[in-house]
Design a protein around this motif. Sequence first.
Motif, short mmCIF file in Angstrom:
data_model
loop_
_atom_site.label_atom_id
_atom_site.label_comp_id
_atom_site.label_asym_id
_atom_site.label_seq_id
_atom_site.Cartn_x
_atom_site.Cartn_y
_atom_site.Cartn_z
N MET A 1 0.84 -1.18 0.00
CA MET A 1 0.00 0.00 0.00
C MET A 1 0.88 1.24 0.00
SD MET A 1 -2.78 0.90 2.94
CE MET A 1 -2.46 -0.70 3.57
N ASN A 2 1.09 1.83 -1.13
CA ASN A 2 1.85 3.08 -1.13
C ASN A 2 0.89 4.17 -0.73
OD1 ASN A 2 3.78 4.93 -1.37
ND2 ASN A 2 4.07 4.71 -3.58
N ALA B 1 -3.03 2.29 7.52
CA ALA B 1 -2.85 1.25 6.49
C ALA B 1 -2.68 -0.12 7.12
CB ALA B 1 -1.65 1.59 5.64
N GLU B 2 -2.03 -0.13 8.27
CA GLU B 2 -1.78 -1.39 8.98
C GLU B 2 -3.10 -2.05 9.37
OE1 GLU B 2 1.08 -0.66 12.08
OE2 GLU B 2 0.50 -2.53 13.04
N LEU C 1 -4.75 -3.54 6.35
CA LEU C 1 -4.06 -4.77 5.96
C LEU C 1 -4.43 -5.91 6.91
CD1 LEU C 1 -1.99 -5.94 3.94
CD2 LEU C 1 -0.19 -5.31 5.53
N SER C 2 -4.50 -5.61 8.18
CA SER C 2 -4.88 -6.63 9.18
C SER C 2 -6.33 -7.06 8.98
CB SER C 2 -4.70 -6.09 10.60
OG SER C 2 -3.38 -5.73 10.79
N GLU D 1 -12.07 -0.50 -2.69
CA GLU D 1 -11.30 -0.98 -3.85
C GLU D 1 -9.98 -1.61 -3.40
OE1 GLU D 1 -10.17 -1.25 -8.00
OE2 GLU D 1 -12.09 -0.99 -7.00
N TRP D 2 -9.33 -0.90 -2.47
CA TRP D 2 -8.04 -1.37 -1.95
C TRP D 2 -8.21 -2.73 -1.26
CZ3 TRP D 2 -5.50 -3.10 2.27
CH2 TRP D 2 -4.11 -3.04 2.27
N GLY E 1 -8.89 -5.58 -3.66
CA GLY E 1 -7.64 -5.98 -4.34
C GLY E 1 -6.76 -6.82 -3.43
N GLN E 2 -6.65 -6.39 -2.18
CA GLN E 2 -5.80 -7.11 -1.23
C GLN E 2 -6.37 -8.51 -0.94
OE1 GLN E 2 -2.85 -6.19 -0.24
NE2 GLN E 2 -2.59 -7.97 1.09
#
Lengths: 169, 193
Positions: free
Chosen positions: A1-2, A15-16, A19-20, A46-47, A50-51
């Motif tokens: 994730m930029n 972001a963490e 992601l978690s 969307e993010w 994708g993840q």
Amino acid sequence: MNAKNNSCPMQNENAEILLSYCARTLEPEQVIQVEKHLLGCAECREWAAGQQAVWAAMDTWEPEPISADFDAALFARIAATEQPSAWERWTAPVRQFLQGGFGWRPMLSAGAVALTLVIALSIENPFRKEPPVGQSVKLEAHEIEQAERALEDLEMLRQLEAPEEETSL
Amino acid sequence: MIAVATIEHDAELMLRVREGDSQSFALLLAKHRAPVIHFLYRMIQNQAVAEELAQEVFLRVYRSRASYEPTAKFTTWLFRIASHVALNHIRDGKHERNQESLDQDSDEGMSRQVASTGPTVEQQMLREARFEEIRRTIQLLPAKQRAAVLMHKYEEMEYAQIAAALECSESAVKSSLFRAYETLRAKLAHMNR
């Protein structure tokens, strides 16, 4: 994730957490909070989609079966490394001798005695052969003759240099 | 709580190995053999080499038994050794040669499987193609990013553990992971949509 280029603060600062959430490692309360956010944020939705797709794709990568003789090969390697080396085998009797009651202190004492003897003999050696008397007289006369010749040569040189000094003055 | 008990148990086993108990080493091996080999396989992408490297890892564990101190989680220590071994192998350039042989193997494997199956030939081919894409995409990641992703995804290790295993800061691990997942999303996200 930029995340730095994204407009949503969820991606920039948390972001963490996102992601978690995709890894399903969040506490239930946090999951509810993230899902509330996702309902109103298309960018994060969307993010996350994708993840999760990446995660699902990676799940399909199953590892290969492990060889049946893996453990046996490993234990054989361990046994081989536990074997003493050639050097250890050759020096084993010496090491055993040293370990078995013949310690380092007696060795040090013996070494000190040997060193003292060597020094004493080099200073006062009863076995050293002195040259015969006649030979030593001959040697002394030869040395005197050499010294006289050297002095004569010096005198001759001084005489040769003297006129040059006068002319230069 | 279960995790803490497991960690303590592993460390305890290792301390017993230090005391000369080879049974404890066998127990540790039984428990961690598969995770270590799978991690190395996904790093190197060659099963034979992964097993060889895994042997090196467990050999180092055994040799280090005398100096072992349970200062970190046993798995962190184990994966630090495994990462070292894998990264050294990649750095030494042995990886490319393995990759060539892997490509040959995978082509052979594909034709073998296609020939042996009847009604699911298309599914099989699709599955193989997807697997190949995942494998190649992960392979494109820089070695340290790849190691971080594999430990995060498959071993479910925490950031601090990954940082300790890769001997870098936790923030470096996070940044590395986010960059790696960004690459993977760009290349793999279409696969499950």
